[in-house]
Design a protein around this motif. Sequence first.
Motif, PDB file in Angstrom:
ATOM      1  N   THR A 252       0.831  -1.285  -0.043  1.00 49.76           N
ATOM      2  CA  THR A 252      -0.090  -0.152  -0.110  1.00 49.76           C
ATOM      3  C   THR A 252       0.861   1.324  -0.037  1.00 49.76           C
TER       4      THR A 252
ATOM      5  N   VAL B  93      -3.447   0.434  -5.095  1.00 43.78           N
ATOM      6  CA  VAL B  93      -3.720   1.662  -5.118  1.00 43.78           C
ATOM      7  C   VAL B  93      -5.044   2.046  -5.434  1.00 43.78           C
ATOM      8  N   ARG B  94      -5.347   3.484  -5.377  1.00 45.08           N
ATOM      9  CA  ARG B  94      -6.768   4.177  -5.594  1.00 45.08           C
ATOM     10  C   ARG B  94      -7.089   4.131  -7.184  1.00 45.08           C
ATOM     11  N   ASN B  95      -6.145   4.396  -7.869  1.00 44.50           N
ATOM     12  CA  ASN B  95      -6.162   4.383  -9.416  1.00 44.50           C
ATOM     13  C   ASN B  95      -4.960   3.733 -10.171  1.00 44.50           C
TER      14      ASN B  95
ATOM     15  N   PRO C 141      -6.927  -2.235  -7.468  1.00 45.09           N
ATOM     16  CA  PRO C 141      -7.580  -0.977  -6.915  1.00 45.09           C
ATOM     17  C   PRO C 141      -7.792  -1.377  -5.482  1.00 45.09           C
ATOM     18  N   PHE C 142      -7.209  -0.372  -4.488  1.00 49.98           N
ATOM     19  CA  PHE C 142      -7.591  -0.419  -3.155  1.00 49.98           C
ATOM     20  C   PHE C 142      -7.512   1.046  -2.772  1.00 49.98           C
ATOM     21  N   ASP C 143      -8.476   1.119  -1.870  1.00 47.43           N
ATOM     22  CA  ASP C 143      -8.941   2.160  -1.003  1.00 47.43           C
ATOM     23  C   ASP C 143      -9.001   2.017   0.423  1.00 47.43           C
TER      24      ASP C 143
ATOM     25  N   THR D  11     -10.720   3.786   2.467  1.00 47.16           N
ATOM     26  CA  THR D  11     -12.137   4.246   2.834  1.00 47.16           C
ATOM     27  C   THR D  11     -13.278   3.424   1.800  1.00 47.16           C
ATOM     28  N   ASN D  12     -12.737   2.391   1.191  1.00 46.71           N
ATOM     29  CA  ASN D  12     -13.693   1.869   0.369  1.00 46.71           C
ATOM     30  C   ASN D  12     -13.585   0.337   0.534  1.00 46.71           C
TER      31      ASN D  12
ATOM     32  N   THR E 291     -13.196  -2.663  -2.225  1.00 46.76           N
ATOM     33  CA  THR E 291     -11.885  -2.998  -2.791  1.00 46.76           C
ATOM     34  C   THR E 291     -11.332  -3.935  -2.146  1.00 46.76           C
TER      35      THR E 291
ATOM     36  N   PRO F 230      -2.105   6.270   4.749  1.00 46.37           N
ATOM     37  CA  PRO F 230      -2.196   7.670   3.955  1.00 46.37           C
ATOM     38  C   PRO F 230      -2.343   8.744   4.848  1.00 46.37           C
TER      39      PRO F 230
ATOM     40  N   GLN G 232     -10.974   4.551   9.553  1.00 43.80           N
ATOM     41  CA  GLN G 232     -10.394   4.627   8.363  1.00 43.80           C
ATOM     42  C   GLN G 232      -9.288   3.675   7.948  1.00 43.80           C
TER      43      GLN G 232
END
Length: 284
Positions: free
Chosen positions: A8, A33-35, A51-53, A55-56, A59, A75, A84
């Motif tokens: 991450t 990663v987010r994007n 894809p990894f977030d 806050t989501n 993912t 982050p 979070q």
Amino acid sequence: MMQKILVTGATGNVGQEVVHLLLLQNCHVCAGVRNPLKAKQILGSNVQCIPFDFTNPDTFTKAFKEVDKLFLVRPPALANVRQQIAPALNAAKLAGVEHIVFLSLLGAERNSFVPHSKIERYIDQLGIPATFLRCSFFMQNLNTTHREDIKTRGELLMPTGNGKTSFIDVRDIAAVAVRTLIEDGHQSRAYTLTGKEALTYYDVADIFTSVLGKPIRYNPSLLKFVQQTHSSGLPIDFIFVMVAIYTTARLGLAGLITSDTEQLLNRSPITIRQYIEDYAECWL
């Protein structure tokens, strides 16, 4: 069978270097990663980006699938650990992650205010074997977060007073991280990673002036630091964390020098003069 390592913070200072070094070791590495498309532009098309977030939660399942080891970077903008960060750690536990290497902070075990301390405690509560890399202040923050202050205003703006800091280069941190990820024997360990010298920011300003050939001065004003970082658009939670970290330096708690970095790398840590010489074009 080759173990799968999820990184991450893979597009950050340390994360990029960790991914690079793991690839050199022919490891099965994935960047969370987010994007993914944007990350590939930074990391290279040969890096698997998932894809990894934090806050989501949607993912989490795919990102942690068949992952054996996790390199965990908080982050900077996420300060509420329970809301979070914890859900992702719960998902890692559920997915069977066997080892977490966490990029922590010098003195996190004694400073319960910083998020790093809360993350360490939560990982311990989950019972996932972990290695905590308690790092001193990153040299590379000077060519990222503080780059414009130094380049355009010739100023080091940090509220650290006369306190000394045992700066460490992220290239050394990443090299240690990779060793702890690919070697046995580092689980349930904490390493305090520092450089080999502790300097005040007055000292650092003098080295900048010497290497760059232009005057760089140190400004320890807390008020100006908060005003300037807030006007630059940084979230107030992030600013409070930065102030807390700098306060440890002002109180003389960031000058600790250990031999952990040297022993783990079998060489001396990179000096701040060498770092400034290597990155000089950032501030010219």
